[in-house]
Design a protein around this motif. Structure first.
Motif, mmCIF file in Angstrom:
data_model
loop_
_atom_site.group_PDB
_atom_site.id
_atom_site.type_symbol
_atom_site.label_atom_id
_atom_site.label_comp_id
_atom_site.label_asym_id
_atom_site.label_seq_id
_atom_site.Cartn_x
_atom_site.Cartn_y
_atom_site.Cartn_z
ATOM 1 N N PRO A 171 -49.476 31.045 -1.580
ATOM 2 C CA PRO A 171 -48.073 30.730 -0.796
ATOM 3 C C PRO A 171 -47.425 29.576 -1.494
ATOM 4 N N ASP A 172 -48.220 28.539 -1.994
ATOM 5 C CA ASP A 172 -47.297 27.428 -2.431
ATOM 6 C C ASP A 172 -47.669 27.360 -3.881
ATOM 7 N N PRO A 173 -46.411 27.442 -4.641
ATOM 8 C CA PRO A 173 -46.470 27.382 -6.214
ATOM 9 C C PRO A 173 -47.097 26.164 -6.743
ATOM 10 N N ASP A 174 -47.261 25.107 -6.089
ATOM 11 C CA ASP A 174 -47.498 23.648 -6.278
ATOM 12 C C ASP A 174 -49.013 23.636 -6.097
ATOM 13 N N MET A 175 -49.732 24.464 -5.624
ATOM 14 C CA MET A 175 -50.971 24.408 -5.058
ATOM 15 C C MET A 175 -51.804 23.872 -6.534
ATOM 16 N N ARG A 176 -52.755 22.635 -6.298
ATOM 17 C CA ARG A 176 -53.677 22.487 -7.387
ATOM 18 C C ARG A 176 -54.982 23.438 -7.095
ATOM 19 N N THR A 204 -70.760 31.500 4.414
ATOM 20 C CA THR A 204 -71.757 30.542 4.259
ATOM 21 C C THR A 204 -71.001 29.173 3.616
ATOM 22 N N VAL A 205 -70.225 29.432 2.741
ATOM 23 C CA VAL A 205 -69.479 28.535 2.054
ATOM 24 C C VAL A 205 -68.613 27.605 2.768
ATOM 25 N N LEU A 206 -67.737 28.376 3.499
ATOM 26 C CA LEU A 206 -66.670 27.941 4.497
ATOM 27 C C LEU A 206 -67.535 26.877 5.632
ATOM 28 N N LYS A 207 -68.532 27.547 5.874
ATOM 29 C CA LYS A 207 -69.401 26.857 7.164
ATOM 30 C C LYS A 207 -70.090 25.278 6.553
ATOM 31 N N GLU A 208 -70.635 25.639 5.114
ATOM 32 C CA GLU A 208 -71.496 24.511 4.782
ATOM 33 C C GLU A 208 -70.760 23.497 3.905
ATOM 34 N N ALA A 209 -69.745 23.890 3.264
ATOM 35 C CA ALA A 209 -68.872 23.098 2.387
ATOM 36 C C ALA A 209 -67.697 22.518 2.983
ATOM 37 N N VAL A 210 -67.424 21.320 2.506
ATOM 38 C CA VAL A 210 -66.019 20.751 2.818
ATOM 39 C C VAL A 210 -65.179 20.947 1.422
ATOM 40 N N LEU A 211 -64.025 22.007 1.625
ATOM 41 C CA LEU A 211 -63.291 22.145 0.378
ATOM 42 C C LEU A 211 -62.160 21.303 0.403
ATOM 43 N N ASP A 212 -61.599 20.987 -1.023
ATOM 44 C CA ASP A 212 -60.299 20.554 -1.516
ATOM 45 C C ASP A 212 -60.340 19.194 -1.094
ATOM 46 N N ARG A 213 -61.539 18.419 -1.581
ATOM 47 C CA ARG A 213 -61.660 17.132 -1.342
ATOM 48 C C ARG A 213 -61.901 16.231 -2.603
ATOM 49 N N ILE A 214 -61.421 17.046 -3.520
ATOM 50 C CA ILE A 214 -61.323 16.372 -5.037
ATOM 51 C C ILE A 214 -60.418 17.182 -6.027
ATOM 52 N N GLY A 215 -59.681 16.481 -6.653
ATOM 53 C CA GLY A 215 -58.534 17.200 -7.217
ATOM 54 C C GLY A 215 -59.186 18.173 -8.457
ATOM 55 N N THR A 223 -55.908 12.781 -18.447
ATOM 56 C CA THR A 223 -57.076 12.037 -18.853
ATOM 57 C C THR A 223 -57.382 11.123 -17.503
ATOM 58 N N ALA A 224 -56.224 10.479 -17.316
ATOM 59 C CA ALA A 224 -56.376 9.519 -16.025
ATOM 60 C C ALA A 224 -56.906 10.135 -14.827
ATOM 61 N N SER A 225 -56.391 11.371 -14.299
ATOM 62 C CA SER A 225 -56.691 11.901 -13.178
ATOM 63 C C SER A 225 -58.219 12.492 -13.312
ATOM 64 N N SER A 226 -58.590 13.001 -14.370
ATOM 65 C CA SER A 226 -59.771 13.668 -14.940
ATOM 66 C C SER A 226 -60.878 12.507 -14.619
ATOM 67 N N ASP A 227 -60.666 11.233 -15.327
ATOM 68 C CA ASP A 227 -61.463 10.022 -15.147
ATOM 69 C C ASP A 227 -61.824 9.547 -13.779
ATOM 70 N N CYS A 271 -54.677 25.461 -15.498
ATOM 71 C CA CYS A 271 -54.438 24.142 -14.881
ATOM 72 C C CYS A 271 -54.140 23.023 -15.786
ATOM 73 N N THR A 272 -53.728 23.424 -17.170
ATOM 74 C CA THR A 272 -53.460 22.321 -17.881
ATOM 75 C C THR A 272 -52.608 21.349 -17.707
ATOM 76 N N ASP A 273 -51.330 21.605 -17.036
ATOM 77 C CA ASP A 273 -50.465 20.685 -16.449
ATOM 78 C C ASP A 273 -50.978 19.878 -15.327
ATOM 79 N N GLU A 274 -52.045 20.348 -14.478
ATOM 80 C CA GLU A 274 -52.444 19.612 -13.464
ATOM 81 C C GLU A 274 -53.340 18.568 -13.921
ATOM 82 N N ARG A 275 -53.996 18.580 -14.978
ATOM 83 C CA ARG A 275 -55.181 17.658 -15.284
ATOM 84 C C ARG A 275 -54.666 16.721 -16.481
#
Length: 224
Positions: free
Chosen positions: A16-21, A118-129, A172-176, A166-170
């Motif tokens: 829905p959002d073209p800018d989603m990471r 199970t994943v939706l119940k047990e894991a917190v999603l989208d908390r790291i880029g 070196t600084a954000s990855s580090d 995802c090349t444009d999203e990542r």
């Protein structure tokens, strides 16, 4: 595209959002799949190549054909359950170092299979880029929920950081920064190391998958 495949029974949704990471995309995919009644999903990177072990020389790989892919997708689907809610295939690099069969735990990459509720119940999603796949895997392992990996089919990419995806999203600084954040989120299970790639230093992580699962199983046993 959705209209063209509708009569084939294929449902196609655009984000829905073209800018989603990438982490937000994965969260949206899981939630959308569950809303549409899909109990299991397999997320595939867009630049994958598949390989299988040769029958005459099991320590070597050949290109996977259609039948190979159908077989190994099906085998993974059968193994995804509430008790084993994540799994995938090993990387092409170093494939000969692993035995046949389904192993647990292991590093999931490029092709990620999930038991959705199970994943939706047990894991917190989208908390790291980035490294979001590692974060979800470690959350599940740390709760005593193993994954399964086979190296009889392998996945790989022709080039690292090719255009698109995802090349444009990542950077070196954000990855580090995400390498350090992953270590903070999973103390004692993630170690940050400095790597030199052709004059472009960046931080990588060393992850203790087995230790994460062992700790999770002990915690589950104590709760029981």
């Amino acid at each position: 595209l959705a209209r063209r495949w509708l009569d084939k029974g294929v449902q196609i949704s655009a984000q829905p959002d073209p800018d989603m990471r990438i982490a937000a995309k994965r969260a949206w995919m899981l939630k959308t799949a569950w809303q549409r009644g899909a109990e299991k999903v397999l997320m595939l990177d867009d630049d994958l190549f598949f390989y299988v072990r040769r029958e005459d020389k099991p320590d070597r790989l050949r290109d996977a054909n259609h039948s190979d892919i159908i077989r190994w997708f099906g085998e993974l689907e059968e193994r995804l359950t509430p008790e084993t809610p994540h799994g995938g295939y090993g990387p092409r690099q170093g494939n000969h170092n692993f035995p046949a069969g389904w192993l647990s735990p292991g590093r999931m990459m490029l092709a990620l299979g999930y038991h959705v509720p199970t994943v939706l119940k047990e894991a917190v999603l989208d908390r790291i880029g980035t490294r979001e796949d590692m974060d979800v895997a470690l959350q599940l392992l740390s709760k005593g929920l193993p994954n399964v990996i086979t190296h009889e089919m392998a996945v790989g990419q022709k080039t690292y950081a090719a255009p698109g995806g995802c090349t444009d999203e990542r950077t070196t600084a954000s990855s580090d920064a995400d390498a350090e954040l992953l270590a903070e989120l999973h103390p004692g299970l993630v170690r940050v190391v400095a790597k030199e790639y052709k004059g472009h230093p960046r931080k990588e992580v060393v992850v203790s998958w087995k230790r994460a699962l062992e700790a999770g199983l002990r915690a589950r046993a104590q709760r029981s």
